[in-house]
Enzyme design. Structure first.
Site, PDB file in Angstrom:
ATOM      1  N   GLN A  27      -2.400   2.005  -9.145  1.00 18.87           N
ATOM      2  CA  GLN A  27      -2.043   2.830 -10.302  1.00 18.87           C
ATOM      3  C   GLN A  27      -1.790   1.960 -11.535  1.00 18.87           C
ATOM      4  O   GLN A  27      -1.085   0.953 -11.460  1.00 18.87           O
ATOM      5  CB  GLN A  27      -0.805   3.682  -9.980  1.00 18.87           C
ATOM      6  CG  GLN A  27      -0.422   4.678 -11.055  1.00 18.87           C
ATOM      7  CD  GLN A  27      -1.426   5.825 -11.229  1.00 18.87           C
ATOM      8  OE1 GLN A  27      -2.233   6.118 -10.363  1.00 18.87           O
ATOM      9  NE2 GLN A  27      -1.366   6.474 -12.378  1.00 18.87           N
TER      10      GLN A  27
ATOM     11  N   ASP B  67     -11.614   4.292  -7.941  1.00 23.62           N
ATOM     12  CA  ASP B  67     -11.336   4.509  -9.366  1.00 23.62           C
ATOM     13  C   ASP B  67     -12.556   4.215 -10.234  1.00 23.62           C
ATOM     14  O   ASP B  67     -12.585   4.606 -11.413  1.00 23.62           O
ATOM     15  CB  ASP B  67     -10.220   3.553  -9.829  1.00 23.62           C
ATOM     16  CG  ASP B  67      -8.868   4.233  -9.970  1.00 23.62           C
ATOM     17  OD1 ASP B  67      -8.837   5.437 -10.278  1.00 23.62           O
ATOM     18  OD2 ASP B  67      -7.854   3.535  -9.787  1.00 23.62           O
TER      19      ASP B  67
ATOM     20  N   LYS C 152      -1.377  12.249  -5.660  1.00 21.92           N
ATOM     21  CA  LYS C 152      -2.622  11.723  -5.069  1.00 21.92           C
ATOM     22  C   LYS C 152      -2.452  11.557  -3.547  1.00 21.92           C
ATOM     23  O   LYS C 152      -3.325  11.967  -2.771  1.00 21.92           O
ATOM     24  CB  LYS C 152      -2.982  10.372  -5.715  1.00 21.92           C
ATOM     25  CG  LYS C 152      -3.468  10.513  -7.152  1.00 21.92           C
ATOM     26  CD  LYS C 152      -3.588   9.170  -7.886  1.00 21.92           C
ATOM     27  CE  LYS C 152      -3.981   9.384  -9.350  1.00 21.92           C
ATOM     28  NZ  LYS C 152      -4.043   8.148 -10.131  1.00 21.92           N
TER      29      LYS C 152
HETATM   30  N1  GUN Z   1      -3.440   5.632 -14.746  1.00 24.26           N
HETATM   31  C1  GUN Z   1      -3.832   6.708 -15.479  1.00 24.26           C
HETATM   32  N2  GUN Z   1      -4.995   7.216 -15.008  1.00 24.26           N
HETATM   33  C2  GUN Z   1      -5.345   6.442 -13.959  1.00 24.26           C
HETATM   34  C3  GUN Z   1      -6.448   6.478 -13.061  1.00 24.26           C
HETATM   35  O1  GUN Z   1      -7.364   7.316 -13.140  1.00 24.26           O
HETATM   36  N3  GUN Z   1      -6.442   5.509 -12.101  1.00 24.26           N
HETATM   37  C4  GUN Z   1      -5.473   4.570 -12.010  1.00 24.26           C
HETATM   38  N4  GUN Z   1      -5.582   3.661 -11.049  1.00 24.26           N
HETATM   39  N5  GUN Z   1      -4.442   4.514 -12.832  1.00 24.26           N
HETATM   40  C5  GUN Z   1      -4.391   5.452 -13.793  1.00 24.26           C
END
Ligand code: GUN
Length: 298
Positions: A96, A119, A52
């Site tokens: 995350q 998100d 990311k």
């Molecule tokens: N963990 C797995 N998928 C995601 C996501 O789309 N966003 C976040 N913040 N954590 C995750």
């Protein structure tokens, strides 16, 4: 044989559009900023977060990563988020998940300013999605990406089509179902307590599998010609590659499903790249909105 939906290629097109628009904003002195926060050493999360941050840099964004030790206190994490909320160089914040057990993930997620919640997990954005105010909502990245793939096959209006989502998580299943509903599909959410899952799946013109169990959905369950979107990323043993080797598998038994479906996403190379592309798109939109501008369609 099904059309294989090339998520990598579609994601690249989206990222190219985001990069171009970020360049236009930068010419006006606004550089989109994304802060990614990770707590602990979970190897899969480390990989996701690194990609990311890297993609944000590729888009020309101001990209910041905060890697905190596993024993970080909840108050410290919330204080970091609150600092990022106040930082005008940051337009998007992502913490995350999962977080270590001693931290209440919901308290942390709800401490993110809704206008920086790229998100789409803050209650305000969830509420906007559920009530159909999708124009102003940040939509969670994985379902948003899956939806774009579905639109490529069926267009934006899913009237008359039956969609089945397997999985009811807040990250994928529930927002996915709401997006499909907003597009006029007739939506069923199936989950681990659903009776006769095969019979439910057989009704689906569009199937989204988000359960996290490798190759659980069998080819024989599918309605011939169905569109199959496989959100699962599971690591399984691959003795055919050598002792101790592993490979990635989706929630759908791909080889069987490919023979029955009309279109199907592969794993890897389907939904996965779309998730990151949508994060970039959401961050760009956040930067536009912070500047008082309407975000362009990417
Ligand atoms: N963990 C797995 N998928 C995601 C996501 O789309 N966003 C976040 N913040 N954590 C995750």
């Amino acid at each position: 044989m099904a059309e294989i939906i090339d998520g990598r290629k579609i994601a690249e097109q989206i990222v190219a559009g985001v990069t171009r628009l970020a360049g236009e904003l930068a010419a006006d002195g606004i550089v989109p900023g994304l802060a990614v926060v990770i707590v602990g050493e979970d190897p899969a999360s480390q990989v996701y977060v690194a990609s990311k941050s890297r993609k944000a840099k590729e888009c020309g964004f101001h990209s910041v990563q905060h890697s905190l030790p596993a024993n970080t206190k909840q108050e410290e994490l919330v204080a970091l988020v609150e600092g990022l909320n106040r930082d005008p160089s940051i337009h998007g914040i992502l913490v995350q998940l999962p977080l270590p057990d001693h931290i209440d993930a919901d308290s942390v997620v709800q401490s993110i300013a809704p206008e920086k919640d790229v998100d789409g997990f803050h209650y305000l954005n969830v509420g906007r999605l559920v009530t159909g105010a999708t124009g102003s909502a940040f939509v969670p990245c994985t379902p948003a990406g899956a939806m774009l793939l579905i639109e490529r096959i069926h267009g934006k209006d899913l009237s008359g089509l039956s969609a089945v989502v397997i999985g009811r998580s807040n990250i994928v299943g529930k927002p996915m179902a709401n997006l499909l509903l907003a597009a006029n599909a007739t939506v069923t959410i199936a989950h681990s307590r659903t009776a006769d899952l095969a019979a439910v799946v057989r009704q689906a013109d569009i199937l989204v599998a988000a359960v996290g169990r490798a190759e659980m959905v069998k080819g024989s369950w599918l309605k011939p010609g169905a569109t199959v979107i496989d959100v699962g990323i599971n690591r399984i043993p691959a003795p055919e590659k050598g002792e101790g080797k592993t490979r990635l598998a989706g929630d759908v038994a791909f080889a069987e499903a490919e023979a029955v479906a009309g279109a199907i996403t592969p794993v890897p190379g389907g939904v996965g790249p779309m998730t990151i592309a949508m994060l970039m798109s959401n961050t760009l939109a956040a930067a536009y909105r912070a500047a008082g501008r309407e975000p362009p369609a990417v």
